[in-house]
Design a protein around this motif. Structure first.
Motif, PDB file in Angstrom:
ATOM      1  N   TYR A 188      -8.386  20.993  -5.620  1.00 56.91           N
ATOM      2  CA  TYR A 188      -7.508  20.224  -4.730  1.00 56.91           C
ATOM      3  C   TYR A 188      -6.363  19.617  -5.529  1.00 56.91           C
ATOM      4  N   PHE A 189      -5.165  19.638  -4.947  1.00 57.08           N
ATOM      5  CA  PHE A 189      -3.970  19.113  -5.590  1.00 57.08           C
ATOM      6  C   PHE A 189      -2.999  18.685  -4.503  1.00 57.08           C
ATOM      7  N   PRO A 190      -1.966  17.881  -4.845  1.00 57.80           N
ATOM      8  CA  PRO A 190      -0.994  17.442  -3.832  1.00 57.80           C
ATOM      9  C   PRO A 190      -0.260  18.620  -3.209  1.00 57.80           C
ATOM     10  N   ALA A 191      -0.076  18.556  -1.902  1.00 64.96           N
ATOM     11  CA  ALA A 191       0.577  19.650  -1.181  1.00 64.96           C
ATOM     12  C   ALA A 191       2.012  19.858  -1.641  1.00 64.96           C
ATOM     13  N   SER A 192       2.658  18.824  -2.149  1.00 60.86           N
ATOM     14  CA  SER A 192       4.044  18.963  -2.609  1.00 60.86           C
ATOM     15  C   SER A 192       4.151  19.845  -3.853  1.00 60.86           C
ATOM     16  N   GLU A 193       3.045  20.039  -4.579  1.00 63.93           N
ATOM     17  CA  GLU A 193       3.045  20.854  -5.796  1.00 63.93           C
ATOM     18  C   GLU A 193       2.555  22.282  -5.535  1.00 63.93           C
ATOM     19  N   VAL A 199       2.215  26.208  -4.585  1.00 63.65           N
ATOM     20  CA  VAL A 199       2.977  27.446  -4.665  1.00 63.65           C
ATOM     21  C   VAL A 199       2.524  28.257  -3.447  1.00 63.65           C
ATOM     22  N   HIS A 200       3.456  28.569  -2.557  1.00 67.25           N
ATOM     23  CA  HIS A 200       3.129  29.267  -1.319  1.00 67.25           C
ATOM     24  C   HIS A 200       3.354  30.765  -1.501  1.00 67.25           C
ATOM     25  N   ALA A 201       2.337  31.558  -1.163  1.00 70.03           N
ATOM     26  CA  ALA A 201       2.449  33.014  -1.219  1.00 70.03           C
ATOM     27  C   ALA A 201       1.500  33.612  -0.187  1.00 70.03           C
ATOM     28  N   ASP A 202       1.974  34.566   0.573  1.00 72.16           N
ATOM     29  CA  ASP A 202       1.184  35.246   1.598  1.00 72.16           C
ATOM     30  C   ASP A 202       0.568  34.263   2.594  1.00 72.16           C
ATOM     31  N   GLY A 203       1.264  33.187   2.886  1.00 73.69           N
ATOM     32  CA  GLY A 203       0.776  32.208   3.854  1.00 73.69           C
ATOM     33  C   GLY A 203      -0.352  31.323   3.344  1.00 73.69           C
ATOM     34  N   ARG A 204      -0.606  31.343   2.050  1.00 74.38           N
ATOM     35  CA  ARG A 204      -1.670  30.518   1.459  1.00 74.38           C
ATOM     36  C   ARG A 204      -1.081  29.631   0.367  1.00 74.38           C
ATOM     37  N   ASP A 205      -1.833  28.595   0.003  1.00 78.09           N
ATOM     38  CA  ASP A 205      -1.404  27.661  -1.038  1.00 78.09           C
ATOM     39  C   ASP A 205      -2.151  27.957  -2.333  1.00 78.09           C
ATOM     40  N   PHE A 206      -1.402  27.905  -3.447  1.00 78.76           N
ATOM     41  CA  PHE A 206      -1.988  28.108  -4.768  1.00 78.76           C
ATOM     42  C   PHE A 206      -1.577  26.959  -5.673  1.00 78.76           C
ATOM     43  N   CYS A 207      -2.399  26.702  -6.697  1.00 78.42           N
ATOM     44  CA  CYS A 207      -2.100  25.600  -7.620  1.00 78.42           C
ATOM     45  C   CYS A 207      -1.082  26.007  -8.675  1.00 78.42           C
ATOM     46  N   SER A 208      -0.893  27.300  -8.895  1.00 77.15           N
ATOM     47  CA  SER A 208       0.084  27.763  -9.893  1.00 77.15           C
ATOM     48  C   SER A 208       0.576  29.158  -9.520  1.00 77.15           C
ATOM     49  N   GLN A 209       1.667  29.537 -10.140  1.00 78.09           N
ATOM     50  CA  GLN A 209       2.201  30.872  -9.901  1.00 78.09           C
ATOM     51  C   GLN A 209       1.266  31.942 -10.454  1.00 78.09           C
ATOM     52  N   ALA A 210       0.557  31.614 -11.526  1.00 77.80           N
ATOM     53  CA  ALA A 210      -0.381  32.574 -12.118  1.00 77.80           C
ATOM     54  C   ALA A 210      -1.490  32.918 -11.124  1.00 77.80           C
ATOM     55  N   HIS A 211      -2.016  31.923 -10.428  1.00 75.90           N
ATOM     56  CA  HIS A 211      -3.068  32.192  -9.449  1.00 75.90           C
ATOM     57  C   HIS A 211      -2.519  32.977  -8.258  1.00 75.90           C
ATOM     58  N   ALA A 212      -1.293  32.693  -7.868  1.00 75.32           N
ATOM     59  CA  ALA A 212      -0.688  33.453  -6.771  1.00 75.32           C
ATOM     60  C   ALA A 212      -0.523  34.915  -7.177  1.00 75.32           C
ATOM     61  N   VAL A 214       0.849  -1.180   0.000  1.00 82.61           N
ATOM     62  CA  VAL A 214       0.000   0.000   0.000  1.00 82.61           C
ATOM     63  C   VAL A 214       0.888   1.235   0.000  1.00 82.61           C
ATOM     64  N   GLU A 215       0.693   2.077  -0.992  1.00 82.96           N
ATOM     65  CA  GLU A 215       1.498   3.289  -1.079  1.00 82.96           C
ATOM     66  C   GLU A 215       0.912   4.351  -0.157  1.00 82.96           C
ATOM     67  N   GLU A 216       1.800   5.165   0.365  1.00 87.05           N
ATOM     68  CA  GLU A 216       1.374   6.256   1.234  1.00 87.05           C
ATOM     69  C   GLU A 216       0.618   7.286   0.394  1.00 87.05           C
ATOM     70  N   SER A 217      -0.485   7.767   0.924  1.00 81.54           N
ATOM     71  CA  SER A 217      -1.212   8.811   0.215  1.00 81.54           C
ATOM     72  C   SER A 217      -0.643  10.167   0.624  1.00 81.54           C
ATOM     73  N   GLU A 218      -0.653  11.071  -0.309  1.00 82.47           N
ATOM     74  CA  GLU A 218      -0.081  12.386  -0.068  1.00 82.47           C
ATOM     75  C   GLU A 218      -1.165  13.345   0.415  1.00 82.47           C
ATOM     76  N   ARG A 219      -0.794  14.266   1.278  1.00 85.41           N
ATOM     77  CA  ARG A 219      -1.736  15.255   1.791  1.00 85.41           C
ATOM     78  C   ARG A 219      -2.157  16.167   0.643  1.00 85.41           C
ATOM     79  N   MET A 220      -3.453  16.463   0.580  1.00 86.34           N
ATOM     80  CA  MET A 220      -3.994  17.333  -0.452  1.00 86.34           C
ATOM     81  C   MET A 220      -4.294  18.699   0.152  1.00 86.34           C
ATOM     82  N   THR A 221      -4.206  19.716  -0.678  1.00 84.57           N
ATOM     83  CA  THR A 221      -4.527  21.077  -0.260  1.00 84.57           C
ATOM     84  C   THR A 221      -5.337  21.729  -1.373  1.00 84.57           C
TER      85      THR A 221
END
Length: 95
Positions: free
Chosen positions: A66-71, A73-86, A51-58
């Protein structure tokens, strides 16, 4: 007489096909009815599935997807799916 031979042959073929399918299904589960060569001593010879470990989603602070937390983009203390959205969120914020 020919009709009788046809039905006997058809019944034999059906029985052989069913037995073959049952034997194949049993072999896939590790069951060996004869207990001969290659038969497992106790239980199936299959290794337990890994069983593979599941990754935390944000979620993206801009679009909510929703997307994997490892992907993230952090800006202003929030998570974004891309640099464009940030950038879009930072540009739309009043100073």
């Amino acid at each position: 007489m020919t009709r009788l031979l046809f039905w006997i042959a058809l019944i034999i073929l059906v029985v052989m096909a069913v037995r073959s399918k049952l034997r194949a299904a049993g072999a896939a589960r590790g069951y060996h009815p004869q207990g001969g060569e290659g038969a497992p001593a106790a239980g199936p010879a299959r290794a337990p599935a890994r069983v593979e470990e599941s990754e935390r989603m944000t979620s993206c602070a801009h679009c909510g997807i929703y997307f994997p937390a490892s992907e993230a983009v952090h800006a202003d203390g929030r998570d974004f799916c891309s640099q464009a959205h940030a950038r879009q969120t930072a540009a739309s914020r009043p100073d």
